[in-house]
Design a protein around this motif. Sequence first.
Motif, PDB file in Angstrom:
ATOM      1  N   PHE A  10      -5.511   3.165  -6.245  1.00 33.81           N
ATOM      2  CA  PHE A  10      -5.272   2.105  -5.065  1.00 33.81           C
ATOM      3  C   PHE A  10      -3.801   1.943  -4.538  1.00 33.81           C
ATOM      4  O   PHE A  10      -2.940   2.473  -5.268  1.00 33.81           O
ATOM      5  CB  PHE A  10      -5.735   0.605  -5.380  1.00 33.81           C
ATOM      6  CG  PHE A  10      -5.017  -0.034  -6.746  1.00 33.81           C
ATOM      7  CD1 PHE A  10      -3.963  -0.923  -6.111  1.00 33.81           C
ATOM      8  CD2 PHE A  10      -4.932   0.164  -7.940  1.00 33.81           C
ATOM      9  CE1 PHE A  10      -3.290  -1.794  -7.056  1.00 33.81           C
ATOM     10  CE2 PHE A  10      -4.165  -0.293  -8.642  1.00 33.81           C
ATOM     11  CZ  PHE A  10      -3.301  -1.340  -8.345  1.00 33.81           C
ATOM     12  N   LYS A  11      -3.553   1.297  -3.605  1.00 34.51           N
ATOM     13  CA  LYS A  11      -2.416   0.970  -3.068  1.00 34.51           C
ATOM     14  C   LYS A  11      -2.190  -0.308  -2.462  1.00 34.51           C
ATOM     15  O   LYS A  11      -3.237  -0.999  -1.996  1.00 34.51           O
ATOM     16  CB  LYS A  11      -1.894   1.843  -1.891  1.00 34.51           C
ATOM     17  CG  LYS A  11      -3.033   1.908  -0.770  1.00 34.51           C
ATOM     18  CD  LYS A  11      -2.579   3.034   0.437  1.00 34.51           C
ATOM     19  CE  LYS A  11      -3.662   2.896   1.538  1.00 34.51           C
ATOM     20  NZ  LYS A  11      -3.215   3.868   2.495  1.00 34.51           N
ATOM     21  N   VAL A  12      -1.051  -0.648  -2.523  1.00 31.72           N
ATOM     22  CA  VAL A  12      -0.893  -2.289  -1.891  1.00 31.72           C
ATOM     23  C   VAL A  12      -0.046  -1.807  -0.264  1.00 31.72           C
ATOM     24  O   VAL A  12       0.688  -1.204  -0.173  1.00 31.72           O
ATOM     25  CB  VAL A  12       0.120  -2.974  -2.788  1.00 31.72           C
ATOM     26  CG1 VAL A  12       0.338  -4.220  -2.023  1.00 31.72           C
ATOM     27  CG2 VAL A  12      -0.585  -3.108  -4.026  1.00 31.72           C
TER      28      VAL A  12
ATOM     29  N   TYR B  21       2.945 -10.330  -0.202  1.00 34.31           N
ATOM     30  CA  TYR B  21       3.672  -9.730  -1.305  1.00 34.31           C
ATOM     31  C   TYR B  21       2.575  -9.538  -2.391  1.00 34.31           C
ATOM     32  O   TYR B  21       1.517  -9.921  -2.268  1.00 34.31           O
ATOM     33  CB  TYR B  21       4.769 -10.594  -1.964  1.00 34.31           C
ATOM     34  CG  TYR B  21       4.289 -11.961  -2.770  1.00 34.31           C
ATOM     35  CD1 TYR B  21       4.084 -12.050  -3.902  1.00 34.31           C
ATOM     36  CD2 TYR B  21       4.081 -12.953  -1.716  1.00 34.31           C
ATOM     37  CE1 TYR B  21       3.628 -13.509  -4.525  1.00 34.31           C
ATOM     38  CE2 TYR B  21       3.674 -14.290  -2.076  1.00 34.31           C
ATOM     39  CZ  TYR B  21       3.519 -14.420  -3.445  1.00 34.31           C
ATOM     40  OH  TYR B  21       3.077 -15.629  -3.968  1.00 34.31           O
ATOM     41  N   GLY B  22       3.072  -8.886  -3.562  1.00 35.31           N
ATOM     42  CA  GLY B  22       2.182  -8.574  -4.565  1.00 35.31           C
ATOM     43  C   GLY B  22       2.817  -8.903  -5.757  1.00 35.31           C
ATOM     44  O   GLY B  22       4.216  -9.031  -5.797  1.00 35.31           O
TER      45      GLY B  22
ATOM     46  N   ASP C 264      -1.933  -8.789  -8.349  1.00 34.89           N
ATOM     47  CA  ASP C 264      -2.530  -9.701  -7.139  1.00 34.89           C
ATOM     48  C   ASP C 264      -1.667  -9.664  -6.053  1.00 34.89           C
ATOM     49  O   ASP C 264      -0.390  -9.271  -5.947  1.00 34.89           O
ATOM     50  CB  ASP C 264      -2.457 -11.030  -7.869  1.00 34.89           C
ATOM     51  CG  ASP C 264      -3.421 -11.361  -9.084  1.00 34.89           C
ATOM     52  OD1 ASP C 264      -4.423 -10.513  -9.090  1.00 34.89           O
ATOM     53  OD2 ASP C 264      -3.367 -12.128  -9.772  1.00 34.89           O
ATOM     54  N   VAL C 265      -2.434  -9.881  -4.748  1.00 36.73           N
ATOM     55  CA  VAL C 265      -1.830  -9.717  -3.631  1.00 36.73           C
ATOM     56  C   VAL C 265      -1.890 -11.084  -2.865  1.00 36.73           C
ATOM     57  O   VAL C 265      -3.096 -11.847  -3.192  1.00 36.73           O
ATOM     58  CB  VAL C 265      -2.403  -8.674  -2.701  1.00 36.73           C
ATOM     59  CG1 VAL C 265      -2.039  -7.236  -3.234  1.00 36.73           C
ATOM     60  CG2 VAL C 265      -4.103  -8.577  -2.481  1.00 36.73           C
ATOM     61  N   PHE C 266      -0.971 -11.367  -1.955  1.00 41.29           N
ATOM     62  CA  PHE C 266      -0.835 -12.806  -1.444  1.00 41.29           C
ATOM     63  C   PHE C 266      -0.447 -12.559   0.171  1.00 41.29           C
ATOM     64  O   PHE C 266       0.099 -11.652   0.254  1.00 41.29           O
ATOM     65  CB  PHE C 266       0.084 -13.693  -2.363  1.00 41.29           C
ATOM     66  CG  PHE C 266      -0.342 -13.938  -3.615  1.00 41.29           C
ATOM     67  CD1 PHE C 266      -1.216 -14.884  -3.942  1.00 41.29           C
ATOM     68  CD2 PHE C 266       0.192 -13.093  -4.527  1.00 41.29           C
ATOM     69  CE1 PHE C 266      -1.442 -15.268  -5.208  1.00 41.29           C
ATOM     70  CE2 PHE C 266      -0.130 -13.258  -5.987  1.00 41.29           C
ATOM     71  CZ  PHE C 266      -0.985 -14.317  -6.281  1.00 41.29           C
TER      72      PHE C 266
END
Length: 424
Positions: A218-220, A230-231, A404-406
């Motif tokens: 996976f990628k952010v 952000y992550g 986690d991503v936000f």
Amino acid sequence: MLAVLAGLAFARWGAAAAPEPPPGGRFVCTPLPPDAACPPPPAPPPEEELQAAVLRLRETLLAQKETLGRQRDAIQELTAKLGRCEAGPDGRGGAGRKEGKGKDTMGDLPRDPARLVDQLSRTTQALKDRLENLEHQLRANVSYAALPLDLREMLQKRLGDLERQLLSKVAELENEKSLLHNETSTHRQRTEAALNALLERVSELERGTSAFKSPDEFKVSLPLRTNYLYGKVKKTLPELYAFTVCLWLKSSASPGIGTPFSYAVPGQANEVVLIEWGNNPIELLINDKVAQLPLFISDGKWHHICVTWTTRDGMWEAFQDGEKLGTGDNLAPWHPIKPGGVLILGQEQDTVGGRFDATQAFVGEMSQFNIWDRVLKPEDIMNIANCSANMPGNIIPWVDNNVDVFGGAAKWPVETCEERLLDL
């Protein structure tokens, strides 16, 4: 026994040799002159003849004794069979016939062996004929005779018991069938519910971003330069005296790509930072000390980046796409990386975990962010960059459940390593 037989034979022979008395029973004595000689006594038979006679008598006696023993056993066996056959099913069938016979064939047997064998053959045949007749009568009686009343009642009672048992078993089977049907319906409902949940999960995975073919595939994505995308890496760092940080980056933002990652601890917001801000080159900050890295990655293509550092003399190295492009020293020498901080992807921290600056935010995509607690060898870094080795970080591995991503940042399936290589 031999001595007795020899005495008998000798006595017989002497009797045959003696003169018979006259009919009147008187003997006439004739005087002999004194000079007359007495006739010599008859000579006894030779000893060899006596022994031969004794042996012949003994063999004859033994042969007749053995023959009589065999015949007696056969007669006893046949008599027992005849008694069982004539007794009939009720034990009384043969009495009249036996009494009707005029002569007992099992009485005194003739002493001649030839006559004995002939008589035994005839008796055996008669017994066979009688046995066949009895068997025929027995089959006829069993086939056509009516059963006794008490036997019929017993059979009817037994059949009634069996019928009741059969009906009871059928009722039990019906109950079990009903219960099984109910259980099958419940099980089918549970199965359908589970399948529906799985179908919903599959649909969610097909639409969403939370699962991939592999935990690290996976990628952010951080598409906007803001202070809220952000992550965050859930796992923190221990105290480190050396490290290697590697990641894949893709960005075309200008001026500068921003901050791919930052690590802040209480008392030091810039414990470890990688940043390209404004028109400045990419910089590595450790304990707020700065080293400029000769890396060029803002062309909108995938690039593999690695930086190494050790507290001994503050030695550092910079690798791009597997090749070492720069090295240096005196970057925060003898300073250990402090533990217990916060690791953020895409933003530079002015305080631990916050106070982001949009002008320093990373814009683009990143993947395979791994950290080791040692300086990797150049050949290991080359193998990772050219997709010939997969080495997850032993301190921070790139796995889905650790990131986690936000703020609108997203996780998406990433291109394969070979596809990223073709993008270079």
